[in-house]
Design an enzyme around this catalytic site. Structure first.
Site, short mmCIF file in Angstrom:
data_model
loop_
_atom_site.label_atom_id
_atom_site.label_comp_id
_atom_site.label_asym_id
_atom_site.label_seq_id
_atom_site.Cartn_x
_atom_site.Cartn_y
_atom_site.Cartn_z
N GLU A 392 1.02 -1.22 -0.10
CA GLU A 392 0.46 0.01 0.04
C GLU A 392 1.14 1.62 0.26
OE1 GLU A 392 -3.35 0.10 -0.53
OE2 GLU A 392 -3.30 -2.01 -0.28
N HIS A 398 3.82 5.81 -5.38
CA HIS A 398 3.56 6.73 -6.79
C HIS A 398 1.98 7.77 -7.12
CE1 HIS A 398 1.49 4.41 -10.53
NE2 HIS A 398 2.07 5.33 -10.52
#
Length: 601
Positions: A392, A398
């Site tokens: 996660e 990202h």
């Protein structure tokens, strides 16, 4: 949490283990004010209707408005949804989500004129707009992406009608979420000593990881037998989900809902079909894995409640969350100090909602925002939950890097690449742990976990993708998805993917009813493609170092500034080819070889 006997209330969770939603809005009242302010801007939107083709300045000003209001909607949606997920039983926040969905549908309807008008601008005129208004270049990628779907864009009135149907279209997912997370209750699982363990969507997999086969079987049967009692409701929801997808696909002149879903992210349907074909060609490795598991567990029959438990009886000690954070931080050293500085910031500033509480949404996810990402966990202290943390936070960074380096309109990466960063983190964590250990038992345990990742992410998610393809085809053919039909097909696929050494029973045939991803519109195949890409990227990073890291960070910072296929090519992976899938499954075979060798010693 160190055990599953009790599940704490939300009030019992220490603040430092909860996410800082006040970073979005300081209070519910502030959220309400922001929502009202957003709704008041609909008149600004309406003022542009019929004018987008007038000039570059007008079009640019409108797209500034799109970008600004989109950012506001993202923050509003995140606050309401995160609040609701903290405790799905809380009527206040469920109502807030309902109010939000109504408002967003209304705003979406207000914008419904823009796509047809953008499509209607002649190419020569649009090029002249760019020359006359240099600021419009900011939106060239966005405009090109919109215009490539011209054949699937309707009139302004029709687009408004479809936008207005958005809230109704979300009903199957909304109802399913309440059904599976809030309304479903299961009998406690009972272990070999007669001790009861709380069973929920969140505790199910950790219980299935137990070395106590009596406990695993009890959890398995209690969950699936309970779901079987609600099978017609579950089937009705999936039927409604697939029929609403079909309606919107047909309205936009697509050949299927699957084609419509993939076109939304500019991914060829052939990538989906190639994945299934590549996995079918490597099914022998999956069957070999199942035979090895059966042999090493020493059971006469291998059941699906045996697929999560480690192959060694002596499980590692539970991992405190602080230790898990440090291990993940250490494991990601190949990505550089800059990457890890952001990771540390997230660890220390309450980006993460750590532990399960009563009514909390199950599973795990990361939600990116312009403020910072928010990560939901149900951390249990298992090795798997440590990998989930790495996974996660891969999503989170990202999102963070894309938001930092891209304009808001280009910052939201598409779902095809969404699982790459997360699984790359997992692969780097695994390589780190394998390199660090010298203990044979620990190595076997880790390899088993790595094998399970391949099994669960490539084989299992591809099986899910094949099941979704079946559902879509059945609905396209005018059929109704009944519980019997769904269970029969699911059992067939389990037999195909797991082979003759696995018992395919009536309980596992109901698994489709507990998978929320079947409401995500052909999402799951991207776990498998993403994992394959991540294996390739992690190996390139470890092999080539700085140059590969530079390319990878460029990918993480890319948002949706290019097509997902081109973004991955820039990082060194071509997903239009079956090579990444075949190479990943080749590694799976090599891990099987090592496991067999270690266990033979």
């Amino acid at each position: 949490m160190s055990n599953f006997e009790t599940i704490r209330s939300r009030e019992e969770i220490p603040q430092e283990d909860t996410w800082a939603l006040e970073d979005l809005y300081v209070s519910d009242e502030a959220w309400e004010q922001a929502l009202s302010a957003l709704m008041a801007r609909k008149d600004e939107v309406a003022a542009y209707a019929g004018k987008l083709g007038e000039s570059g300045e007008t079009l640019c000003a409108f797209l500034h408005l799109v970008e600004d209001m989109g950012s506001q909607m993202e923050l509003l949606a995140n606050y309401a949804t995160r609040k609701a997920d903290q405790d799905t039983r809380n009527a206040t926040y469920q109502a807030m989500v309902g109010k939000l969905m109504g408002a967003l549908t209304s705003v979406s309807a207000a914008f419904s004129f823009d796509t047809p008008e953008i499509m209607a601008i002649p190419e020569e005129a649009l090029e002249s707009f760019y020359k006359a208004c240099p600021d419009l270049e900011r939106y060239r990628r966005y405009l090109n992406n919109e215009r490539r779907r011209k054949a699937h864009t309707l009139t302004a009135a029709e687009e408004r009608l479809l936008a207005s149907a958005g809230e109704m279209a979300n009903a199957p997912d909304t109802v399913y979420s309440s059904f599976i997370n809030a309304d479903m209750h299961y009998p406690d699982a009972v272990d070999g000593e007669g001790k009861a363990h709380a069973l929920s969507q969140s505790t199910f997999v950790p219980l299935e990881e137990s070395g106590d086969r009596v406990l695993r079987k009890s959890a398995y049967e209690n969950l699936y037998n309970t779901l079987h009692g609600m099978r017609n409701t579950a089937a009705g929801l999936l039927d409604a989900q697939n029929k609403q997808l079909k309606f919107f696909a047909e309205a936009r002149k697509y050949g299927s809902a699957r084609e419509a879903a993939l076109d939304g992210t500019n991914v060829p349907v052939s990538v989906y079909d190639n994945l299934i074909e590549a996995v079918h060609q490597n099914m022998d490795k999956m069957h070999r894995y199942v035979r090895l598991r059966k042999k090493l567990l020493g059971v006469d029959e291998l059941h699906f409640y045996d697929v999560y438990t480690p192959l060694l009886k002596d499980e590692p000690a539970r991992i405190p969350f602080a230790q898990a954070k440090q291990t993940v931080y250490d494991a990601l050293y190949p990505l550089g100090d800059g990457y890890r500085a952001i990771l540390k910031e997230g660890f220390e500033n309450r980006w993460i909602d750590v532990y399960e509480n009563q009514g909390k949404r199950g599973g795990a996810y990361s939600a990116g925002t312009a403020v910072h990402p928010f990560v939901l966990l149900n951390y249990s202290g298992s090795l798997d939950s440590q990998f989930t943390l790495a996974h996660e936070m891969g999503h989170a960074l990202h999102s963070y890097l894309s938001n930092k380096h891209q304009n808001p309109i280009d910052s939201d990466y598409v779902i095809f690449v969404a699982e790459v960063a997360s699984t790359c983190n997992e692969a780097l964590l695994m390589e780190y742990l394998l390199k660090k250990t010298t203990d044979k038992k620990e190595r076997v345990f880790l390899i088993n976990h790595f094998l399970d990742q391949f099994k669960g992410t490539i084989y299992r998610q591809t099986m899910f993708a094949e099941f979704e393809k079946f559902m879509g085809a059945a609905v396209d053919a005018g059929q109704t998805l009944t519980a019997d039909m769904l269970s029969a097909e699911y059992a067939r696929l389990c037999k195909l993917y797991y082979g003759d050494d696995m018992v395919v029973d009536d309980q596992i045939a109901m698994e489709w009813a507990r998978i929320p991803h079947f409401y995500y519109n052909y999402y799951v195949f991207q776990y498998a493609t993403g994992y394959s890409a991540a294996i390739a990227l992690s190996r390139r990073i470890l092999r080539e170092g700085e140059s590969a890291v530079k390319d990878y960070l460029g990918f993480l910072s890319g948002g949706c500034s290019k097509s997902p296929i081109d973004l991955l090519k820039g990082a060194g992976v071509d997903m239009t080819s079956p090579a990444p899938v075949n190479d990943a499954l080749k590694l799976f075979g090599e891990l099987l070889d090592e496991m067999e060798s270690l266990m033979a010693e």
